[in-house]
Design a protein around this motif. Structure first.
Motif, PDB file in Angstrom:
ATOM      1  N   ARG A  59       0.936  -0.901  -0.110  1.00 44.71           N
ATOM      2  CA  ARG A  59      -0.159  -0.124  -0.218  1.00 44.71           C
ATOM      3  C   ARG A  59       0.620   1.018   0.160  1.00 44.71           C
ATOM      4  NH1 ARG A  59      -3.488  -2.384   4.456  1.00 44.71           N
ATOM      5  NH2 ARG A  59      -3.590  -0.609   5.367  1.00 44.71           N
ATOM      6  N   SER A  60       1.917   1.715  -0.667  1.00 44.65           N
ATOM      7  CA  SER A  60       2.881   2.936  -0.275  1.00 44.65           C
ATOM      8  C   SER A  60       1.519   3.441  -1.795  1.00 44.65           C
ATOM      9  CB  SER A  60       4.046   2.083  -1.501  1.00 44.65           C
ATOM     10  OG  SER A  60       3.373   1.654  -3.012  1.00 44.65           O
ATOM     11  N   GLY A  61       1.035   3.265  -2.226  1.00 45.12           N
ATOM     12  CA  GLY A  61       0.076   4.748  -2.747  1.00 45.12           C
ATOM     13  C   GLY A  61      -0.312   5.136  -1.915  1.00 45.12           C
ATOM     14  N   GLU A  62      -0.971   4.299  -0.628  1.00 45.98           N
ATOM     15  CA  GLU A  62      -1.037   4.881   0.382  1.00 45.98           C
ATOM     16  C   GLU A  62      -0.594   5.954   1.508  1.00 45.98           C
ATOM     17  OE1 GLU A  62      -4.129   2.751   2.818  1.00 45.98           O
ATOM     18  OE2 GLU A  62      -4.403   1.560   1.618  1.00 45.98           O
TER      19      GLU A  62
ATOM     20  N   GLY B 142       0.255  13.248   1.265  1.00 46.68           N
ATOM     21  CA  GLY B 142      -1.047  14.388   0.705  1.00 46.68           C
ATOM     22  C   GLY B 142      -1.488  15.180   2.320  1.00 46.68           C
ATOM     23  N   GLY B 143      -1.566  15.140   2.578  1.00 46.04           N
ATOM     24  CA  GLY B 143      -2.379  15.247   4.081  1.00 46.04           C
ATOM     25  C   GLY B 143      -3.900  14.336   4.352  1.00 46.04           C
ATOM     26  N   ALA B 144      -4.153  13.066   3.265  1.00 41.24           N
ATOM     27  CA  ALA B 144      -5.108  12.247   4.033  1.00 41.24           C
ATOM     28  C   ALA B 144      -4.850  11.275   4.926  1.00 41.24           C
ATOM     29  CB  ALA B 144      -5.411  11.191   2.534  1.00 41.24           C
ATOM     30  N   THR B 145      -6.202  11.723   5.783  1.00 41.23           N
ATOM     31  CA  THR B 145      -5.815  10.718   7.386  1.00 41.23           C
ATOM     32  C   THR B 145      -5.733   9.196   6.885  1.00 41.23           C
ATOM     33  OG1 THR B 145      -8.208  10.429   7.963  1.00 41.23           O
ATOM     34  CG2 THR B 145      -6.824  12.530   8.131  1.00 41.23           C
ATOM     35  N   TYR B 146      -5.855   7.854   7.925  1.00 47.39           N
ATOM     36  CA  TYR B 146      -5.861   6.790   7.527  1.00 47.39           C
ATOM     37  C   TYR B 146      -7.292   6.322   7.715  1.00 47.39           C
ATOM     38  CZ  TYR B 146      -5.786   1.642   9.508  1.00 47.39           C
ATOM     39  OH  TYR B 146      -6.265   0.415   9.384  1.00 47.39           O
ATOM     40  N   GLU B 147      -8.414   7.037   8.824  1.00 48.84           N
ATOM     41  CA  GLU B 147      -9.656   7.110   8.755  1.00 48.84           C
ATOM     42  C   GLU B 147      -9.918   7.190   7.392  1.00 48.84           C
ATOM     43  OE1 GLU B 147     -13.782   7.685  11.692  1.00 48.84           O
ATOM     44  OE2 GLU B 147     -11.790   8.379  12.314  1.00 48.84           O
ATOM     45  N   GLU B 148      -9.745   8.387   6.629  1.00 44.95           N
ATOM     46  CA  GLU B 148     -10.475   9.083   5.087  1.00 44.95           C
ATOM     47  C   GLU B 148     -10.298   7.995   4.373  1.00 44.95           C
ATOM     48  OE1 GLU B 148      -9.926  13.718   5.712  1.00 44.95           O
ATOM     49  OE2 GLU B 148      -8.755  12.675   4.605  1.00 44.95           O
ATOM     50  N   ILE B 149      -8.587   7.181   4.600  1.00 39.94           N
ATOM     51  CA  ILE B 149      -8.197   6.491   3.152  1.00 39.94           C
ATOM     52  C   ILE B 149      -9.125   5.205   3.366  1.00 39.94           C
ATOM     53  CG2 ILE B 149      -6.450   4.880   2.724  1.00 39.94           C
ATOM     54  CD1 ILE B 149      -4.753   7.348   3.121  1.00 39.94           C
ATOM     55  N   ALA B 150      -9.270   4.580   4.434  1.00 35.85           N
ATOM     56  CA  ALA B 150      -9.891   3.361   5.068  1.00 35.85           C
ATOM     57  C   ALA B 150     -12.116   3.727   4.504  1.00 35.85           C
ATOM     58  CB  ALA B 150     -10.570   3.089   6.007  1.00 35.85           C
TER      59      ALA B 150
ATOM     60  N   GLY C 195     -12.296   3.080   0.489  1.00 33.01           N
ATOM     61  CA  GLY C 195     -12.224   1.912   0.340  1.00 33.01           C
ATOM     62  C   GLY C 195     -11.443   1.376   0.157  1.00 33.01           C
ATOM     63  N   GLY C 196     -10.116   2.562   0.585  1.00 35.60           N
ATOM     64  CA  GLY C 196      -8.205   1.857   0.899  1.00 35.60           C
ATOM     65  C   GLY C 196      -8.578   1.039   2.338  1.00 35.60           C
ATOM     66  N   GLY C 197      -6.729   1.120   2.639  1.00 37.07           N
ATOM     67  CA  GLY C 197      -6.973   0.510   3.916  1.00 37.07           C
ATOM     68  C   GLY C 197      -6.747  -0.822   3.547  1.00 37.07           C
ATOM     69  N   ILE C 198      -7.196  -1.496   5.031  1.00 36.29           N
ATOM     70  CA  ILE C 198      -7.455  -3.132   5.277  1.00 36.29           C
ATOM     71  C   ILE C 198      -8.139  -3.474   4.041  1.00 36.29           C
ATOM     72  CG2 ILE C 198      -7.899  -4.968   6.243  1.00 36.29           C
ATOM     73  CD1 ILE C 198      -7.764  -2.840   8.767  1.00 36.29           C
ATOM     74  N   VAL C 199      -9.082  -3.532   3.116  1.00 43.13           N
ATOM     75  CA  VAL C 199      -9.494  -3.757   2.039  1.00 43.13           C
ATOM     76  C   VAL C 199      -8.612  -3.797   1.609  1.00 43.13           C
ATOM     77  CG1 VAL C 199     -11.779  -3.083   0.460  1.00 43.13           C
ATOM     78  CG2 VAL C 199     -11.756  -2.963   3.480  1.00 43.13           C
TER      79      VAL C 199
ATOM     80  N   GLY D  61       5.976   1.360  15.555  1.00 47.93           N
ATOM     81  CA  GLY D  61       6.294   1.428  13.546  1.00 47.93           C
ATOM     82  C   GLY D  61       4.800   2.145  13.483  1.00 47.93           C
ATOM     83  N   ALA D  62       4.276   1.686  13.368  1.00 47.82           N
ATOM     84  CA  ALA D  62       2.508   2.735  13.178  1.00 47.82           C
ATOM     85  C   ALA D  62       2.321   4.140  13.339  1.00 47.82           C
ATOM     86  CB  ALA D  62       1.509   1.648  13.677  1.00 47.82           C
ATOM     87  N   PHE D  63       2.924   3.930  14.920  1.00 47.58           N
ATOM     88  CA  PHE D  63       3.016   5.540  15.898  1.00 47.58           C
ATOM     89  C   PHE D  63       3.407   6.726  14.888  1.00 47.58           C
ATOM     90  CE2 PHE D  63       4.812   9.359  18.664  1.00 47.58           C
ATOM     91  CZ  PHE D  63       3.110   8.918  18.682  1.00 47.58           C
ATOM     92  N   LEU D  64       4.880   5.861  14.124  1.00 47.96           N
ATOM     93  CA  LEU D  64       5.770   6.726  13.159  1.00 47.96           C
ATOM     94  C   LEU D  64       5.059   6.964  11.967  1.00 47.96           C
ATOM     95  CD1 LEU D  64       8.850   8.689  12.969  1.00 47.96           C
ATOM     96  CD2 LEU D  64       8.989   5.908  11.675  1.00 47.96           C
ATOM     97  N   MET D  65       4.816   6.052  11.279  1.00 49.71           N
ATOM     98  CA  MET D  65       3.978   7.006  10.425  1.00 49.71           C
ATOM     99  C   MET D  65       2.522   6.815   9.598  1.00 49.71           C
ATOM    100  SD  MET D  65       6.712   4.913   7.754  1.00 49.71           S
ATOM    101  CE  MET D  65       5.090   4.705   6.666  1.00 49.71           C
ATOM    102  N   LEU D  66       1.802   6.499  11.058  1.00 49.88           N
ATOM    103  CA  LEU D  66       0.670   7.550  11.186  1.00 49.88           C
ATOM    104  C   LEU D  66       0.877   9.107  11.456  1.00 49.88           C
ATOM    105  CD1 LEU D  66      -1.997   4.765  12.025  1.00 49.88           C
ATOM    106  CD2 LEU D  66      -1.996   5.483   9.655  1.00 49.88           C
ATOM    107  N   ARG D  67       2.144   9.121  12.244  1.00 50.26           N
ATOM    108  CA  ARG D  67       2.295   9.910  11.952  1.00 50.26           C
ATOM    109  C   ARG D  67       1.462  10.767  13.546  1.00 50.26           C
ATOM    110  NH1 ARG D  67       2.999  14.280   7.252  1.00 50.26           N
ATOM    111  NH2 ARG D  67       4.291  15.763   8.167  1.00 50.26           N
ATOM    112  N   GLU D  68       1.140   9.712  14.155  1.00 48.29           N
ATOM    113  CA  GLU D  68       0.843   9.771  15.510  1.00 48.29           C
ATOM    114  C   GLU D  68       0.986  11.142  16.702  1.00 48.29           C
ATOM    115  OE1 GLU D  68      -3.071   9.072  15.992  1.00 48.29           O
ATOM    116  OE2 GLU D  68      -2.780   7.653  14.396  1.00 48.29           O
TER     117      GLU D  68
END
Length: 403
Positions: free
Chosen positions: A79-82, A88-96, A99-103, A287-294
């Motif tokens: 999911r390198s596109g995500e 670019g500013g999209a949140t994890y929740e917005e992507i999910a 239809g992106g994310g886990i699906v 790792g998730a904390f870093l990548m999601l910029r939490e």
């Protein structure tokens, strides 16, 4: 004393509690017989040993083999596109929700053969092994139908047979609602609980049961249904809890005496206290904390205050934590969450074993435990959490065999 192997001229960070920092033994010796530690202590106290093989480690440090207690190692695609979208500013929740994310990983995983999934997972596994990992937990959760979930779990079992690591599997059926059930999620929950889990368990593919408890995933009521089924099958549970919001996940994990509650950035004090009372391990995933910029870190001070054990893992996955280095996870846990290097190393050994229910088998260097070991080119144990990208591993042993 007869032995298969004697390790000598080394220092041992045993990670046993209650003594020196890191449970350290300077100028140590380790005797291995039948895949287990038969003796460990100062070399000056070494009993007479008749060993098949003696290895001189030239002053290197030995630790327990590292344990990555939370991974999604088996998946199709990436999911390198995500990654671009999030930058670019999209949140994890917005992507999910779009239809992106886990699906999107579900679609790629369903399309992949078992052989393809095994081959791609092995490439990621090499990064973990190169950073001292000897035991890996692998979750399902990118199949979300009967055939694909079983396919993932079979691949995970094969990795345990052929990959040079011990593997524990977790059924993560409640990870996301698959596209075909978007309009009738209750039907999917029924399938995940009453059809897929029993089938996976009957085939001997499940060591534990996991779920993702968040507003964008599954409710505490839905997760409770899954956990009741797991209980009826005699399976322990664990939980992705309170990562993006405080949804009561930590308290739910405590109610079911889960092995672990993972992420928990937003867990409140009541949830943390309940975890402490129930003996639930907090698995920290930097790792998730870093990548999601939490920005809200796990409540480490409260975890310490309530006596909650803390493990550290990579969360290796295609979307939010493309991390395949255990030593990098140690560094990130120290830098981002302010763990001490000793806490971080304990989190990847002693406490990670506890988070998998393996504390009687591995995680510390003690007589009777499995001879899963790592030898390092370091002058002190803190270096394992200090260096980023520097090769530190000299050798690994799995059940006493160099691997």
């Amino acid at each position: 004393m007869k032995a298969d192997r004697l390790l000598i001229d080394c220092h041992a960070a045993t990670m046993v509690e209650g003594g020196t920092a890191y449970g350290a033994i300077e100028d140590a010796a380790v005797v291995i017989a039948d895949g287990r530690i038969a003796w460990i202590g100062p070399r000056a106290e070494l009993p007479q040993v008749e060993a098949v093989e003696t290895e001189y480690l030239n002053g290197r440090w030995l630790t327990p083999g590292l344990i990555d207690c939370h991974t999604h190692l088996v998946f199709g695609g990436d999911r390198s596109g995500e990654f671009d979208q999030r930058l670019g500013g999209a949140t994890y929740e917005e992507i999910a929700r779009a239809g992106g994310g886990i699906v999107s990983s579900v679609q790629a995983t369903r399309a992949a053969s078992e052989e393809a999934l095994f081959a791609s997972a092995k490439t990621r596994l090499e990064g973990l092994k190169a950073t001292g990992v000897t035991t890996v937990e692998i979750k399902s959760g990118y199949g979300l139908d009967l055939d694909s979930e079983l396919k993932m779990l079979r691949v995970a079992r094969r990795i345990g047979r052929e990959g040079g690591v011990h593997v524990r599997t977790s059924y993560l059926g409640l990870h996301a609602v698959p596209p075909e059930h978007r309009a009738d999620r209750e039907t999917y929950v029924d399938k995940a609980v009453d059809e897929i889990l029993p089938a996976a368990h009957a085939e001997g593919l499940v060591d534990a049961v996991d779920a993702y408890c968040e507003p964008i995933a599954f409710s505490t009521a839905e997760v409770s249904r899954l956990f009741e089924k797991a209980r009826s099958l005699g399976l322990p549970v664990k939980l992705h809890a309170d990562q993006l919001s405080n949804g009561g996940g930590a308290a739910l994990a405590a109610r079911y005496r889960a092995l672990s509650a993972d992420h928990i950035e937003h867990a409140d004090d009541d949830g943390v206290a309940a975890m402490g009372q129930a003996g639930v391990v907090a698995v920290l995933l930097p790792g998730a904390f870093l990548m999601l910029r939490e920005t809200q870190a796990p409540p480490v001070d409260r975890l310490r205050a309530h006596g909650v054990r803390m493990a550290v893992a990579t969360d290796c996955n295609p979307g939010t934590s493309p991390l395949a280095s255990m030593t990098a996870a140690l560094n990130l846990a120290c830098v981002q969450f302010r763990l001490t290097p000793e806490e971080a190393l304990a989190g990847a050994t002693r406490e990670a074993a506890r988070a998998l229910g393996l504390q009687d088998r591995c995680g510390t260097l003690e007589v009777g435990k499995a001879a899963d070991l790592a030898a390092w080119d370091i002058a002190r144990p803190a270096e394992l959490a200090y260096w980023l990208g520097k090769p530190l591993l000299h050798a690994r042993w799995i059940d006493g065999r160099r691997s």
